[in-house]
Design an enzyme around this catalytic site. Structure first.
Site, PDB file in Angstrom:
ATOM      1  N   HIS A 147       0.830  -1.215   0.000  1.00 24.14           N
ATOM      2  CA  HIS A 147       0.000   0.000   0.000  1.00 24.14           C
ATOM      3  C   HIS A 147       0.858   1.256   0.000  1.00 24.14           C
ATOM      4  O   HIS A 147       0.482   2.275  -0.594  1.00 24.14           O
ATOM      5  CB  HIS A 147      -0.901   0.014   1.230  1.00 24.14           C
ATOM      6  CG  HIS A 147      -2.080  -0.899   1.153  1.00 24.14           C
ATOM      7  ND1 HIS A 147      -3.274  -0.528   0.567  1.00 24.14           N
ATOM      8  CD2 HIS A 147      -2.261  -2.155   1.612  1.00 24.14           C
ATOM      9  CE1 HIS A 147      -4.141  -1.519   0.668  1.00 24.14           C
ATOM     10  NE2 HIS A 147      -3.551  -2.528   1.295  1.00 24.14           N
ATOM     11  N   ASP A 154      -7.424  -1.912  -1.261  1.00 22.80           N
ATOM     12  CA  ASP A 154      -8.419  -2.850  -0.739  1.00 22.80           C
ATOM     13  C   ASP A 154      -9.783  -2.360  -1.201  1.00 22.80           C
ATOM     14  O   ASP A 154     -10.110  -1.174  -1.035  1.00 22.80           O
ATOM     15  CB  ASP A 154      -8.385  -2.872   0.794  1.00 22.80           C
ATOM     16  CG  ASP A 154      -7.047  -3.319   1.354  1.00 22.80           C
ATOM     17  OD1 ASP A 154      -6.323  -4.031   0.647  1.00 22.80           O
ATOM     18  OD2 ASP A 154      -6.747  -2.950   2.506  1.00 22.80           O
ATOM     19  N   GLU A 236      -6.293 -12.386   1.124  1.00 22.97           N
ATOM     20  CA  GLU A 236      -7.309 -11.358   1.339  1.00 22.97           C
ATOM     21  C   GLU A 236      -8.091 -11.130   0.043  1.00 22.97           C
ATOM     22  O   GLU A 236      -7.534 -10.604  -0.925  1.00 22.97           O
ATOM     23  CB  GLU A 236      -6.662 -10.038   1.785  1.00 22.97           C
ATOM     24  CG  GLU A 236      -5.883 -10.144   3.079  1.00 22.97           C
ATOM     25  CD  GLU A 236      -5.143  -8.872   3.457  1.00 22.97           C
ATOM     26  OE1 GLU A 236      -4.630  -8.806   4.590  1.00 22.97           O
ATOM     27  OE2 GLU A 236      -5.068  -7.941   2.626  1.00 22.97           O
ATOM     28  N   HIS A 239      -7.782  -7.456  -1.576  1.00 21.29           N
ATOM     29  CA  HIS A 239      -6.469  -6.814  -1.719  1.00 21.29           C
ATOM     30  C   HIS A 239      -5.879  -7.042  -3.118  1.00 21.29           C
ATOM     31  O   HIS A 239      -5.690  -8.188  -3.543  1.00 21.29           O
ATOM     32  CB  HIS A 239      -5.542  -7.401  -0.648  1.00 21.29           C
ATOM     33  CG  HIS A 239      -4.148  -6.870  -0.630  1.00 21.29           C
ATOM     34  ND1 HIS A 239      -3.629  -6.170   0.437  1.00 21.29           N
ATOM     35  CD2 HIS A 239      -3.135  -6.948  -1.530  1.00 21.29           C
ATOM     36  CE1 HIS A 239      -2.375  -5.852   0.194  1.00 21.29           C
ATOM     37  NE2 HIS A 239      -2.053  -6.324  -1.008  1.00 21.29           N
TER      38      HIS A 239
END
Length: 257
Positions: A147, A154, A236, A239
């Site tokens: 990130h 996300d 995830e 993500h």
């Protein structure tokens, strides 16, 4: 073929939804910020739910560096995201982002929090079945995050127009992110099988445990994002990282203003 495969799932889901420098490669703050754009400047129909600007997150407080509820991305990543949104709109669907660019100072805060094993304020919702002592081992927390390189985000899918979302206030009762959608926090996302930032194997993208419609929605999101250059993190479902990244070894730290 994708439309045929997902049509019934998407329609059912829509109905249900009516429910400052970098560490490795320093650069000037001015150069950092000019390389980024707020996604809503490119497409105002993308919903931004900036979880780390508020208290509804696994720490339970606003996170360092989040001074505005924005989704900032590198210009390449933002442009690619708009293309995904254009594909979803004819289905009556759209994207909602939870987190985009994340300052390194925020990642440092996550690491400090993870080392404080006595702080389990938000465990009942975000990691109800996982021992906090294992968050590093299991890959949920790390000292570096994609990130912070600016091309990771996300996100989820919502029906358009988005349904009203429950508002969280500090101290509200917590509900496990692994519960059925009608029992956990009433997000306006389509039902992907868990809430956001759910530290649990159930949130792994290819987990066989979610229902058929939940798995199909995960596949839809992965396929659309893949078509526009984004790769999913298997642990995830929410993500994704643009590949290749414009800044593959730069971890930015300017605040989100």
């Amino acid at each position: 073929m994708r439309g045929i495969r997902f049509c019934s799932v998407v329609l059912a889901a829509v109905a249900a939804a009516a429910v400052a420098s970098c560490a490795d490669n320093p650069s000037s703050p001015a150069a950092d910020e000019t390389a980024f754009v707020s996604v809503t400047e490119l497409d105002s129909t993308i919903v931004v739910d900036a979880r780390y600007f508020g208290e509804h997150n696994f720490i339970g407080a606003r996170i360092n560096g989040y001074e505005a509820p924005k989704c900032l991305l590198t210009k390449d990543a933002a442009a690619a995201l708009v293309e995904v949104q254009l594909e979803l709109r004819p289905m009556g669907l759209g994207l909602k982002t939870y987190d985009c660019y994340r300052p390194q100072r925020a990642v440092d805060q996550f690491v400090s929090w993870a080392k404080d094993l006595g702080d389990t304020k938000m465990r009942a919702e975000f990691y109800p079945t996982v021992d906090k002592a294992n968050l590093f081992r299991d890959g949920y927390i790390a000292e570096k995050s994609g990130h912070s390189r600016g091309s990771t985000l996300d996100l989820t899918i919502v029906a358009l127009p988005p349904a009203d979302q429950e508002q969280y206030h500090g101290g509200d009762p917590l509900r496990a992110c692994t519960l059925p959608a009608d029992q956990r926090f009433r997000d306006n996302s389509l039902d992907f099988g868990t809430g956001y930032d759910c530290f649990d194997p159930l949130a792994h993208t290819s987990s066989p445990a979610p229902s058929g419609s939940q798995r199909a929605l995960r596949e839809l999101l992965v396929n659309l994002m893949n078509e526009h250059g984004f790769k999913n993190l298997p642990e995830e479902w929410w993500h994704f990282t643009l590949k290749p990244e414009p800044f593959p070894s730069t971890y930015f730290d300017f605040p989100i203003r």
